[in-house]
Design a protein around this motif. Structure first.
Motif, PDB file in Angstrom:
ATOM      1  N   MET A  54      21.317 -28.023 -40.351  1.00 19.30           N
ATOM      2  CA  MET A  54      20.522 -27.705 -41.532  1.00 19.30           C
ATOM      3  C   MET A  54      19.062 -28.016 -41.239  1.00 19.30           C
ATOM      4  O   MET A  54      18.746 -29.062 -40.659  1.00 19.30           O
ATOM      5  CB  MET A  54      20.993 -28.516 -42.743  1.00 19.30           C
ATOM      6  N   VAL A  55      18.190 -27.105 -41.636  1.00 22.68           N
ATOM      7  CA  VAL A  55      16.751 -27.335 -41.521  1.00 22.68           C
ATOM      8  C   VAL A  55      16.143 -27.337 -42.918  1.00 22.68           C
ATOM      9  O   VAL A  55      16.366 -26.409 -43.708  1.00 22.68           O
ATOM     10  CB  VAL A  55      16.073 -26.266 -40.644  1.00 22.68           C
ATOM     11  N   LEU A  56      15.402 -28.384 -43.235  1.00 28.07           N
ATOM     12  CA  LEU A  56      14.601 -28.460 -44.453  1.00 28.07           C
ATOM     13  C   LEU A  56      13.192 -28.033 -44.072  1.00 28.07           C
ATOM     14  O   LEU A  56      12.670 -28.471 -43.046  1.00 28.07           O
ATOM     15  CB  LEU A  56      14.558 -29.893 -44.996  1.00 28.07           C
ATOM     16  N   PHE A  57      12.561 -27.210 -44.894  1.00 20.85           N
ATOM     17  CA  PHE A  57      11.222 -26.752 -44.528  1.00 20.85           C
ATOM     18  C   PHE A  57      10.425 -26.352 -45.759  1.00 20.85           C
ATOM     19  O   PHE A  57      10.964 -26.148 -46.842  1.00 20.85           O
ATOM     20  CB  PHE A  57      11.281 -25.593 -43.522  1.00 20.85           C
ATOM     21  N   THR A  58       9.125 -26.216 -45.544  1.00 19.67           N
ATOM     22  CA  THR A  58       8.188 -25.928 -46.615  1.00 19.67           C
ATOM     23  C   THR A  58       8.320 -24.493 -47.115  1.00 19.67           C
ATOM     24  O   THR A  58       8.304 -23.561 -46.313  1.00 19.67           O
ATOM     25  CB  THR A  58       6.754 -26.154 -46.119  1.00 19.67           C
ATOM     26  N   THR A  59       8.414 -24.313 -48.417  1.00 27.35           N
ATOM     27  CA  THR A  59       8.520 -22.982 -49.012  1.00 27.35           C
ATOM     28  C   THR A  59       7.195 -22.232 -48.973  1.00 27.35           C
ATOM     29  O   THR A  59       7.136 -21.057 -48.630  1.00 27.35           O
ATOM     30  CB  THR A  59       8.989 -23.095 -50.470  1.00 27.35           C
ATOM     31  N   SER A  60       6.113 -22.908 -49.331  1.00 25.81           N
ATOM     32  CA  SER A  60       4.830 -22.218 -49.499  1.00 25.81           C
ATOM     33  C   SER A  60       3.656 -22.981 -48.881  1.00 25.81           C
ATOM     34  O   SER A  60       2.896 -22.439 -48.105  1.00 25.81           O
ATOM     35  CB  SER A  60       4.555 -21.980 -50.980  1.00 25.81           C
ATOM     36  N   PHE A  61       3.499 -24.237 -49.234  1.00 25.28           N
ATOM     37  CA  PHE A  61       2.380 -25.034 -48.726  1.00 25.28           C
ATOM     38  C   PHE A  61       2.783 -26.500 -48.674  1.00 25.28           C
ATOM     39  O   PHE A  61       3.753 -26.909 -49.311  1.00 25.28           O
ATOM     40  CB  PHE A  61       1.136 -24.851 -49.592  1.00 25.28           C
ATOM     41  N   ARG A  62       2.009 -27.266 -47.929  1.00 25.75           N
ATOM     42  CA  ARG A  62       2.262 -28.702 -47.831  1.00 25.75           C
ATOM     43  C   ARG A  62       0.941 -29.431 -47.623  1.00 25.75           C
ATOM     44  O   ARG A  62      -0.055 -28.824 -47.195  1.00 25.75           O
ATOM     45  CB  ARG A  62       3.211 -29.011 -46.674  1.00 25.75           C
ATOM     46  N   PRO A  63       0.889 -30.724 -47.909  1.00 24.83           N
ATOM     47  CA  PRO A  63      -0.331 -31.482 -47.649  1.00 24.83           C
ATOM     48  C   PRO A  63      -0.422 -31.903 -46.188  1.00 24.83           C
ATOM     49  O   PRO A  63       0.574 -32.281 -45.573  1.00 24.83           O
ATOM     50  CB  PRO A  63      -0.174 -32.706 -48.563  1.00 24.83           C
ATOM     51  N   VAL A  64      -1.598 -31.802 -45.635  1.00 24.89           N
ATOM     52  CA  VAL A  64      -1.874 -32.275 -44.276  1.00 24.89           C
ATOM     53  C   VAL A  64      -3.066 -33.220 -44.358  1.00 24.89           C
ATOM     54  O   VAL A  64      -4.078 -32.891 -44.972  1.00 24.89           O
ATOM     55  CB  VAL A  64      -2.181 -31.105 -43.326  1.00 24.89           C
ATOM     56  N   LYS A  65      -2.945 -34.375 -43.734  1.00 23.81           N
ATOM     57  CA  LYS A  65      -4.007 -35.384 -43.836  1.00 23.81           C
ATOM     58  C   LYS A  65      -5.150 -35.044 -42.891  1.00 23.81           C
ATOM     59  O   LYS A  65      -4.948 -34.841 -41.694  1.00 23.81           O
ATOM     60  CB  LYS A  65      -3.455 -36.773 -43.519  1.00 23.81           C
ATOM     61  N   GLY A  66      -6.342 -34.946 -43.446  1.00 26.24           N
ATOM     62  CA  GLY A  66      -7.539 -34.699 -42.656  1.00 26.24           C
ATOM     63  C   GLY A  66      -8.488 -35.878 -42.739  1.00 26.24           C
ATOM     64  O   GLY A  66      -8.158 -36.929 -43.289  1.00 26.24           O
ATOM     65  N   SER A  67      -9.686 -35.713 -42.223  1.00 22.23           N
ATOM     66  CA  SER A  67     -10.666 -36.812 -42.188  1.00 22.23           C
ATOM     67  C   SER A  67     -11.177 -37.175 -43.576  1.00 22.23           C
ATOM     68  O   SER A  67     -11.659 -38.288 -43.796  1.00 22.23           O
ATOM     69  CB  SER A  67     -11.842 -36.431 -41.286  1.00 22.23           C
ATOM     70  N   LYS A  68     -11.048 -36.223 -44.531  1.00 22.76           N
ATOM     71  CA  LYS A  68     -11.537 -36.470 -45.890  1.00 22.76           C
ATOM     72  C   LYS A  68     -10.411 -36.452 -46.919  1.00 22.76           C
ATOM     73  O   LYS A  68     -10.614 -36.114 -48.072  1.00 22.76           O
ATOM     74  CB  LYS A  68     -12.586 -35.422 -46.253  1.00 22.76           C
ATOM     75  N   GLY A  69      -9.223 -36.830 -46.483  1.00 21.63           N
ATOM     76  CA  GLY A  69      -8.077 -36.815 -47.383  1.00 21.63           C
ATOM     77  C   GLY A  69      -7.138 -35.674 -47.046  1.00 21.63           C
ATOM     78  O   GLY A  69      -7.192 -35.100 -45.960  1.00 21.63           O
ATOM     79  N   TYR A  70      -6.290 -35.346 -47.992  1.00 16.80           N
ATOM     80  CA  TYR A  70      -5.285 -34.305 -47.749  1.00 16.80           C
ATOM     81  C   TYR A  70      -5.826 -32.925 -48.108  1.00 16.80           C
ATOM     82  O   TYR A  70      -6.554 -32.764 -49.082  1.00 16.80           O
ATOM     83  CB  TYR A  70      -4.029 -34.584 -48.578  1.00 16.80           C
ATOM     84  N   TYR A  71      -5.448 -31.947 -47.300  1.00 12.62           N
ATOM     85  CA  TYR A  71      -5.769 -30.563 -47.611  1.00 12.62           C
ATOM     86  C   TYR A  71      -4.481 -29.742 -47.616  1.00 12.62           C
ATOM     87  O   TYR A  71      -3.442 -30.185 -47.108  1.00 12.62           O
ATOM     88  CB  TYR A  71      -6.786 -29.980 -46.631  1.00 12.62           C
ATOM     89  N   ARG A  72      -4.554 -28.561 -48.180  1.00 11.56           N
ATOM     90  CA  ARG A  72      -3.385 -27.705 -48.385  1.00 11.56           C
ATOM     91  C   ARG A  72      -3.235 -26.721 -47.222  1.00 11.56           C
ATOM     92  O   ARG A  72      -4.137 -25.927 -46.954  1.00 11.56           O
ATOM     93  CB  ARG A  72      -3.558 -26.964 -49.712  1.00 11.56           C
ATOM     94  N   ALA A  73      -2.114 -26.787 -46.521  1.00 13.77           N
ATOM     95  CA  ALA A  73      -1.806 -25.873 -45.424  1.00 13.77           C
ATOM     96  C   ALA A  73      -0.699 -24.925 -45.868  1.00 13.77           C
ATOM     97  O   ALA A  73       0.348 -25.370 -46.359  1.00 13.77           O
ATOM     98  CB  ALA A  73      -1.375 -26.637 -44.186  1.00 13.77           C
ATOM     99  N   THR A  74      -0.918 -23.641 -45.704  1.00 18.91           N
ATOM    100  CA  THR A  74       0.068 -22.631 -46.084  1.00 18.91           C
ATOM    101  C   THR A  74       1.125 -22.493 -44.995  1.00 18.91           C
ATOM    102  O   THR A  74       0.814 -22.524 -43.806  1.00 18.91           O
ATOM    103  CB  THR A  74      -0.623 -21.270 -46.301  1.00 18.91           C
ATOM    104  N   MET A  75       2.385 -22.334 -45.417  1.00 18.29           N
ATOM    105  CA  MET A  75       3.486 -22.178 -44.463  1.00 18.29           C
ATOM    106  C   MET A  75       4.247 -20.887 -44.751  1.00 18.29           C
ATOM    107  O   MET A  75       4.459 -20.519 -45.904  1.00 18.29           O
ATOM    108  CB  MET A  75       4.442 -23.357 -44.563  1.00 18.29           C
ATOM    109  N   LYS A  76       4.650 -20.205 -43.688  1.00 16.18           N
ATOM    110  CA  LYS A  76       5.558 -19.060 -43.783  1.00 16.18           C
ATOM    111  C   LYS A  76       6.673 -19.250 -42.763  1.00 16.18           C
ATOM    112  O   LYS A  76       6.560 -20.053 -41.836  1.00 16.18           O
ATOM    113  CB  LYS A  76       4.806 -17.749 -43.513  1.00 16.18           C
ATOM    114  N   HIS A  77       7.760 -18.501 -42.950  1.00 18.28           N
ATOM    115  CA  HIS A  77       8.876 -18.608 -42.012  1.00 18.28           C
ATOM    116  C   HIS A  77       9.454 -17.238 -41.716  1.00 18.28           C
ATOM    117  O   HIS A  77       9.262 -16.281 -42.480  1.00 18.28           O
ATOM    118  CB  HIS A  77       9.962 -19.542 -42.556  1.00 18.28           C
ATOM    119  N   GLY A  78      10.161 -17.127 -40.610  1.00 17.00           N
ATOM    120  CA  GLY A  78      10.774 -15.865 -40.221  1.00 17.00           C
ATOM    121  C   GLY A  78      11.761 -16.090 -39.090  1.00 17.00           C
ATOM    122  O   GLY A  78      12.078 -17.233 -38.731  1.00 17.00           O
ATOM    123  N   VAL A  79      12.239 -14.995 -38.512  1.00 22.78           N
ATOM    124  CA  VAL A  79      13.221 -15.047 -37.426  1.00 22.78           C
ATOM    125  C   VAL A  79      12.759 -14.100 -36.326  1.00 22.78           C
ATOM    126  O   VAL A  79      12.425 -12.940 -36.595  1.00 22.78           O
ATOM    127  CB  VAL A  79      14.632 -14.638 -37.917  1.00 22.78           C
TER     128      VAL A  79
END
Length: 237
Positions: free
Chosen positions: A192-217
């Motif tokens: 089983m793989v758990l994964f991000t549906t749309s976006f997730r927080p990523v920690k940067g130098s000035k706090g967290y920013y929003r990174a978009t995620m997509k998936h495919g095969v």
């Protein structure tokens, strides 16, 4: 179904949470037995289980086919969906807090479904996918309406290198003002793989920013590949 719930509850959710926060996905080995995988594949041709069939090339989604289950879901699937959601809700709420999004997901799947229904999203989104040689799935997100849960899961029902070649699971992270990052996974049968549906927080130098995620095969070179996708929110249609 108690056995599979106990198996899910016994997973190291602290470690899984760390992985989700750091990478946006987590791979868990052998959640389903070989027998359970085979049963799900054998039920693919049982029309009474499904509400809708989608031939992917008609919509330029890729090459392959998938079917949406109808309610009530098979017991195994319902148990996984309910049990995993309860462990993921705190992760999702942590993401909303990190990104300063004024949204809180409920503690149980039943409460999330009630929220979906209030917004007209009443159709089940759990699906089983089938690919043959040349099959693939273009990069996408499974949103289905205004209400969507930011994490979903996929269960792998065939053995790579034995039942099929190619067909890797691909995650793409799009970071603002930077190049996209691809992650290519080859889970084994029952994983089983758990994964991000749309976006997730990523920690940067000035706090967290929003990174978009997509998936495919990626494209299958040979054989046949089945997966079970479990999305927690319901759909408009």
């Amino acid at each position: 179904m108690q056995a599979i719930k106990e198996k899910i509850d016994a997973l190291n959710w602290q470690s899984i949470t760390t992985e989700m926060n750091e990478k946006g996905f987590a791979c868990l080995s052998a959640l389903l037995s070989e027998t359970q995988c085979e049963e799900l594949i054998q039920q693919y041709d049982n029309p009474s289980l499904y509400r809708k069939t989608v031939v992917m090339e008609r919509y330029r989604f890729g090459l392959g086919e998938y079917k949406y289950f109808q309610y009530p879901l098979p017991d195994t699937i319902q148990t996984i969906r309910e049990s995993v959601y309860e462990h993921l809700a705190p992760v999702a709420n942590g993401w909303m807090k990190a990104l300063h999004i004024d949204k809180t997901f409920p503690d149980t799947l039943a409460e999330l479904q009630s929220l979906c229904h209030l917004h007209g999203q009443q159709k089940p989104t759990v699906l089983i996918l089938k690919y043959g040689k040349g099959g693939h799935n273009t990069l996408h997100q499974d949103l289905y309406g205004e209400i969507f849960f930011p994490i979903q899961i996929v269960l792998f029902l065939n053995e790579p290198g034995q039942d099929f070649t190619g067909g890797e699971f691909v995650l793409m992270q799009q970071t603002p003002r930077a190049q996209s990052k691809a992650m290519v996974l080859t889970p084994r049968k029952g994983d089983m793989v758990l994964f991000t549906t749309s976006f997730r927080p990523v920690k940067g130098s000035k706090g967290y920013y929003r990174a978009t995620m997509k998936h495919g095969v990626s494209e299958l070179h040979s054989g046949e590949r089945h997966t079970l996708g479990i999305i927690f929110h319901d759909a408009l249609s």
